[in-house]
Design an enzyme around this catalytic site. Sequence first.
Site, short mmCIF file in Angstrom:
data_model
loop_
_atom_site.label_atom_id
_atom_site.label_comp_id
_atom_site.label_asym_id
_atom_site.label_seq_id
_atom_site.Cartn_x
_atom_site.Cartn_y
_atom_site.Cartn_z
N SER A 454 0.86 -1.20 0.12
CA SER A 454 0.05 -0.10 0.05
C SER A 454 1.07 1.27 -0.01
O SER A 454 1.69 1.47 0.84
CB SER A 454 -0.83 -0.16 1.11
N CYS A 647 -7.32 -0.44 7.21
CA CYS A 647 -6.12 -1.02 6.50
C CYS A 647 -5.24 -1.82 7.39
O CYS A 647 -5.02 -1.70 8.57
CB CYS A 647 -5.27 -0.01 5.68
N ASP A 692 -8.71 -1.77 3.02
CA ASP A 692 -7.33 -2.25 2.27
C ASP A 692 -6.57 -3.21 3.17
O ASP A 692 -5.74 -2.73 3.96
CB ASP A 692 -6.31 -1.10 1.89
N TRP A 694 -4.85 -7.35 3.92
CA TRP A 694 -4.19 -8.32 3.49
C TRP A 694 -3.73 -9.39 4.53
O TRP A 694 -3.78 -9.20 5.79
CB TRP A 694 -2.92 -7.87 2.72
P1 FAD Z 1 6.64 -14.26 1.37
O1 FAD Z 1 7.98 -15.11 1.02
O2 FAD Z 1 5.69 -14.15 0.38
O3 FAD Z 1 6.06 -15.06 2.62
C1 FAD Z 1 4.76 -14.52 3.06
C2 FAD Z 1 4.28 -15.42 4.16
O4 FAD Z 1 3.94 -16.54 3.64
C3 FAD Z 1 5.43 -16.00 5.28
O5 FAD Z 1 5.29 -14.69 6.30
C4 FAD Z 1 4.74 -17.03 5.70
O6 FAD Z 1 3.60 -16.92 6.70
C5 FAD Z 1 4.21 -17.70 4.35
N1 FAD Z 1 5.23 -18.58 3.92
C6 FAD Z 1 6.09 -18.35 2.85
N2 FAD Z 1 6.99 -19.38 2.62
C7 FAD Z 1 6.53 -20.35 3.61
C8 FAD Z 1 6.88 -21.77 3.74
N3 FAD Z 1 7.85 -22.46 3.09
N4 FAD Z 1 6.33 -22.60 4.52
C9 FAD Z 1 4.98 -21.82 5.23
N5 FAD Z 1 4.88 -20.64 5.14
C10 FAD Z 1 5.28 -19.76 4.29
N6 FAD Z 1 3.09 -5.48 3.72
C11 FAD Z 1 3.42 -4.53 4.22
O7 FAD Z 1 4.62 -4.73 5.17
N7 FAD Z 1 3.26 -3.36 4.01
C12 FAD Z 1 2.24 -3.05 3.37
O8 FAD Z 1 2.01 -1.79 3.26
C13 FAD Z 1 1.54 -3.90 2.26
N8 FAD Z 1 0.57 -3.88 1.71
C14 FAD Z 1 -0.27 -4.82 1.02
C15 FAD Z 1 -1.37 -4.60 0.18
C16 FAD Z 1 -1.94 -5.54 -0.39
C17 FAD Z 1 -2.95 -5.22 -1.32
C18 FAD Z 1 -1.38 -6.82 -0.29
C19 FAD Z 1 -2.27 -7.96 -0.81
C20 FAD Z 1 -0.44 -7.19 0.70
C21 FAD Z 1 0.28 -6.10 1.29
N9 FAD Z 1 1.12 -6.34 2.10
C22 FAD Z 1 1.95 -5.38 2.67
C23 FAD Z 1 1.90 -7.62 2.36
C24 FAD Z 1 2.85 -7.94 1.10
O9 FAD Z 1 2.49 -7.85 -0.04
C25 FAD Z 1 3.66 -9.07 1.33
O10 FAD Z 1 2.96 -10.37 1.46
C26 FAD Z 1 4.62 -9.14 2.52
O11 FAD Z 1 5.66 -8.06 2.49
C27 FAD Z 1 5.41 -10.34 2.58
O12 FAD Z 1 6.19 -10.74 1.41
P2 FAD Z 1 7.49 -11.41 1.33
O13 FAD Z 1 7.83 -11.84 -0.14
O14 FAD Z 1 8.60 -10.86 2.20
O15 FAD Z 1 7.07 -12.84 2.14
#
Ligand code: FAD
Length: 694
Positions: A454, A647, A692, A694
Amino acid sequence: AQLDTLDIIVLAALLVGTVAYFTKGTYWAVYGDPYGNSLANGNGAAKAGKSRNIIEKLEETDKNCVVFYGSQTGTAEDYASRLAKEGHSRFGLNTIVADLEDYDYENLDKFPDDKLAVFVLATYGEGEPTDNAVEFYEFLGSDDVSFSDGQSVDDKPLSNLKYVAFGLGNNTYEHYNSMVRNVDTYLTKLGATRLGSAGEGDDGAGTMEEDFLAWKEPMWADVAEKMGLEEREAVYEAVFEITEKPDLSAEDDTVYVGEPNKNHLEGSQKGPFNANNPFIAPIDESKELFTVKNRNCLHMEIDIAGSNLSYTTGDHIAVWPTNAGKEVDRFLSILGLNPKRHTVIAVKGLDPTAKVPFPSPTTYDAAVRYHMEICAPVSRQLVSTIAPFAPNDQIKAEMTKLGSEKDYFQEKVTHRNLNLAQLLEIESNGEAWSKVPFSLFIEGLVKIQPRYYSISSSSYVQKDKIAITAVVESIENPGNPHVLKGVTTNYLLALKQKQHGDPSPDPHGLNYAITGPRNKYDGIHVPVHVRHSNFKLPSDPSKPIIMIGPGTGVAPFRGFVQERAAQAKAGQNVGKTVLFFGCRKKSEDFIYQDEWDQYKEALGDNFVMHTAFSRDGPNKVYVQHQIEESADEINKLLEQKAYIYVCGDAANMAREVNTILGKIIAKHRNVPETKGEEIVKAMRASNQYQEDVW
Ligand code: FAD
């Protein structure tokens, strides 16, 4: 329980060597080079000059089953291709996978009655269709929907259409699985016949994969019975042909070493930038808003000047991640591919309709690092598929057991948060899995997904700079020898470290390829695109607003308040601006603490901030409590038609806020609670209440 039993029986059958994969003729593809210029200008068949007529397409390619998907994060797309493979390998259906946005629907009334349509439909946000399903959904749900023969709804124009449907949703949202439910209703109303029950997967309960597995077995039984199909013994057949190219080197300028498409390969990036064509954006500034023990939160300013990208306050930015070097190494090593990781490979669909999910020729290293979601949770079905290729019979038996026993799988894999390579390492004790065809991983793993954030800045204040506020994901699990590191947030953290010339730029040994393919991201760049949202300030700034955003949920509200403060400074009449924020400790994770004071100076008494610190006192205080305490003020503002925004955490906070608001309204307006709930519903419907989450 019945489903579980069926599940086990059928999975057991799968494991006797009947692994579900299809060969020829399963995916719909853009012919030629899908990563060429045509794709850079938008997605899909139409833009590539291909037919949007699915009936013709099925006939041309000799298929009798189309699996449509409406997907946002890739899971629905993955399920669609798994169903297509299975339909072919087990039941001899000639299947094709189709992106909903690539076709027109006026001629669905011509859908032959000996063919099958499968719909795999994710619900997004507030019961909305995914971006690629918007047109389909609007078409089907329209009051005056009309088909090629001009029949009306009453004529049951779709009476030839046989279909099955599965939805992907999240029960923490109010409109749980509304996409599949509504599409199912529309189709039925139009005369189509559903075979079997419409399935629903629940991400909120964390049971999506198991819901899917449990739904598809009785579904196949129904389809087989009603279409007269006979189940056959399925053997794995690769979808993709991988040819090593010793004549090419990774340095050759025709080889993709991570470039997302042809524009990027050929040098200068060209717009329009969108979900198929990221802008490699400079990061202007980056810092940590807080750092405590194992938690930290990033603030980044991303420069979009000159890209033609634009945003408005409340939009999302998508970040295209790169896998951590440590996990890329683990993956390639356990497959025995390390010695030839930079060997050039050409990847081609064995059927002209098979869509290669990344540009080719490429290298094993680039495919894994930039294009495959290798760190995600492992799918039980994939474990079954890999089992026959285990290094020895003992490991094969264990993999077979994992694939067939739901509870055992939960205990050994799901609860330990393992990714695929970690699981394979543990199962084989480090011995390489060199017999698994690489195609199986391209088929079985999801294409790496951009992550949304966001936007935490105001476009009115800084139209060329997009701010991100993100907590770095790092999860320790006692059963897992590895710390789970979020793919994107740790990549962003590494970029931040690099920008600050940190002597140990890689904080967790994850070792990202920060400079990107051919050093094209050097100078601290990150690939991004912008996604427009409906989460919007009222166009008239004098309207009051209430914002509820604990933790990083405050991200868009920093943008909102930044905007209103600037408007006030510019002499505009800005209404009451109320913010509820919560975090653990005032001294630890109270983000943007100093900035709020500045905004207060500009907005004066019109800016009111309520804070809740859950770990500062003897009692845990959350934003929900603060809202209850300010019930009177909130009710008054709502009566003055204040916009209210929520949010952040969808699972608990947003739902609780929704309930509390209903109660507040009921109490302060002296109406029954059911009436309070109705008023909240009506506020949502009229966009006075926006989420908003997630
Ligand atoms: P990822 O690698 O995608 O992992 C995310 C989660 O998935 C982990 O914490 C865990 O729970 C699970 N996971 C991953 N791998 C495994 C595994 N091997 N086994 C079990 N569980 C697993 N985030 C913010 O910080 N700020 C924002 O403003 C924000 N805005 C968003 C707005 C929208 C519309 C949406 C959809 C999401 C938003 N998010 C926001 C969330 C963001 O998109 C990400 O999902 C978040 O930052 C995590 O991404 P990542 O790639 O670091 O983690």
